[in-house]
Design a protein around this motif. Structure first.
Motif, short mmCIF file in Angstrom:
data_model
loop_
_atom_site.label_atom_id
_atom_site.label_comp_id
_atom_site.label_asym_id
_atom_site.label_seq_id
_atom_site.Cartn_x
_atom_site.Cartn_y
_atom_site.Cartn_z
N PRO A 126 0.81 -1.23 0.00
CA PRO A 126 0.00 0.00 0.00
C PRO A 126 0.84 1.27 0.00
O PRO A 126 0.40 2.30 -0.54
CB PRO A 126 -0.84 -0.12 1.28
CG PRO A 126 -0.14 -1.12 2.12
CD PRO A 126 0.53 -2.06 1.19
N LEU A 127 2.03 1.23 0.56
CA LEU A 127 2.90 2.40 0.56
C LEU A 127 3.36 2.73 -0.86
O LEU A 127 3.40 3.91 -1.26
CB LEU A 127 4.10 2.17 1.47
CG LEU A 127 3.79 1.98 2.95
CD1 LEU A 127 5.06 1.56 3.71
CD2 LEU A 127 3.21 3.25 3.55
N LEU A 128 3.70 1.71 -1.63
CA LEU A 128 4.10 1.94 -3.03
C LEU A 128 2.90 2.41 -3.86
O LEU A 128 3.04 3.31 -4.70
CB LEU A 128 4.67 0.65 -3.62
CG LEU A 128 5.98 0.14 -3.00
CD1 LEU A 128 6.37 -1.20 -3.61
CD2 LEU A 128 7.10 1.16 -3.19
N GLU A 129 1.74 1.83 -3.59
CA GLU A 129 0.54 2.25 -4.32
C GLU A 129 0.16 3.68 -3.98
O GLU A 129 -0.24 4.45 -4.88
CB GLU A 129 -0.60 1.28 -4.03
CG GLU A 129 -0.38 -0.11 -4.61
CD GLU A 129 -1.44 -1.11 -4.22
OE1 GLU A 129 -1.61 -2.11 -4.95
OE2 GLU A 129 -2.11 -0.90 -3.17
N ASP A 130 0.29 4.05 -2.72
CA ASP A 130 -0.02 5.42 -2.32
C ASP A 130 0.91 6.43 -2.99
O ASP A 130 0.55 7.60 -3.18
CB ASP A 130 0.08 5.57 -0.80
CG ASP A 130 -1.07 4.90 -0.07
OD1 ASP A 130 -2.07 4.54 -0.73
OD2 ASP A 130 -0.96 4.72 1.16
N ALA A 131 2.12 5.96 -3.35
CA ALA A 131 3.07 6.83 -4.05
C ALA A 131 2.81 6.86 -5.55
O ALA A 131 3.56 7.50 -6.29
CB ALA A 131 4.50 6.36 -3.77
N GLY A 176 10.44 3.62 0.68
CA GLY A 176 11.14 4.81 0.21
C GLY A 176 12.36 4.47 -0.62
O GLY A 176 12.62 5.10 -1.66
N HIS A 177 13.11 3.47 -0.19
CA HIS A 177 14.28 3.04 -0.96
C HIS A 177 13.86 2.48 -2.32
O HIS A 177 14.49 2.77 -3.35
CB HIS A 177 15.07 1.99 -0.20
CG HIS A 177 15.80 2.51 1.00
ND1 HIS A 177 16.50 3.69 0.99
CD2 HIS A 177 15.93 1.99 2.26
CE1 HIS A 177 17.04 3.89 2.18
NE2 HIS A 177 16.72 2.88 2.97
N LEU A 178 12.80 1.69 -2.35
CA LEU A 178 12.36 1.10 -3.61
C LEU A 178 11.91 2.18 -4.59
O LEU A 178 12.23 2.11 -5.79
CB LEU A 178 11.23 0.09 -3.36
CG LEU A 178 11.62 -1.15 -2.58
CD1 LEU A 178 10.39 -2.05 -2.35
CD2 LEU A 178 12.70 -1.94 -3.29
#
Length: 236
Positions: free
Chosen positions: A22-27, A230-232
């Motif tokens: 979800p963190l990647l999707e939110d970005a 964040g790193h990804l």
């Protein structure tokens, strides 16, 4: 924006990415998290599987995407993404090894693990009756040293036996395919499943254009998901 394909390691499943996805999707990124055969919600019998089946699962995912992806492999998943990149180098924008096995052609996971004096996986392996698969004792110490009690308890119920072939199958990669895909490495300094010296030793033989260091155990997707995401994103 990028498409991330996140490949789990041995014993785990797509569930291990549940905090990071979800963190990647939110970005604003697309995220695909396949279960390798016999893992997670895939109930294929381990007796029917091979390392090629693992790679083929990821290759099918790559073929389904509209654009080249950022292909992330955790632990044993590093071996799998190398094989997938060998088969489909033009479908991969970047390979990211998250404390992953980055192996030269002909090398096996076991060849690294046997010489890893910092890791505690091998002494904690428990074979099944015929030696065709293994489980792991002391998972907190091996995988989740800095993870919460709740995360460890939930993982305990979802880990599955890992077939023996995962440890002994040589990787088959070439410079012309796998070797031309850009690669990055996220090292985990506190890892007890793949020691930091082993992580760095693999990179000495197969250098990566970018290296990121995290101070976590083997499982930053649980203990530091925001930092990992964040790193990804930065690596993409």
């Amino acid at each position: 924006m990028s498409t991330f394909v996140l490949v789990h390691g041995a014993w785990h499943g797509a569930w291990c990415w549940e905090k990071v996805t979800p963190l990647l999707e939110d970005a604003g990124h697309e995220v695909v998290v396949p279960d390798l055969p016999g893992h997670g919600e895939d109930a294929t019998s381990v007796s029917e599987l091979s390392m090629q089946d693992y790679a083929d699962r990821v290759v099918r995912v790559l073929d389904e995407q509209p654009e080249p992806v950022v292909l992330v492999g955790h632990s044993m998943g590093g071996l799998v993404i190398s094989l997938a990149a060998e088969a489909r180098p033009d479908r991969v924008k970047k390979l990211v090894y998250l404390t992953g096995f980055l192996l030269e052609d002909g090398k096996t996971l076991l060849s690294v693990a046997e010489n890893d004096g910092e890791a505690i996986v091998l002494p904690n392996l428990v074979p099944n009756e015929d030696g065709s698969a293994f489980t792991v004792n002391n998972i907190k110490e091996v995988f989740y040293g800095d993870c919460s009690h709740d995360d460890v308890a939930r993982a305990q119920t979802r880990l599955v036996p890992e077939p023996a072939f995962a440890f002994g199958t040589p990787v088959a990669v070439t410079e012309g395919n796998f070797g031309r895909v850009p690669r990055a490495y996220v090292e985990c300094v506190g890892d007890r499943a793949i020691g930091i010296s082993a992580q760095r030793g693999m990179r000495e033989k197969l250098p990566c254009e970018t290296v990121v260091s995290m101070g976590t155990s083997h499982s930053p997707f649980f203990s530091a998901p925001e930092e990992l995401a964040g790193h990804l994103v930065a690596l993409a």
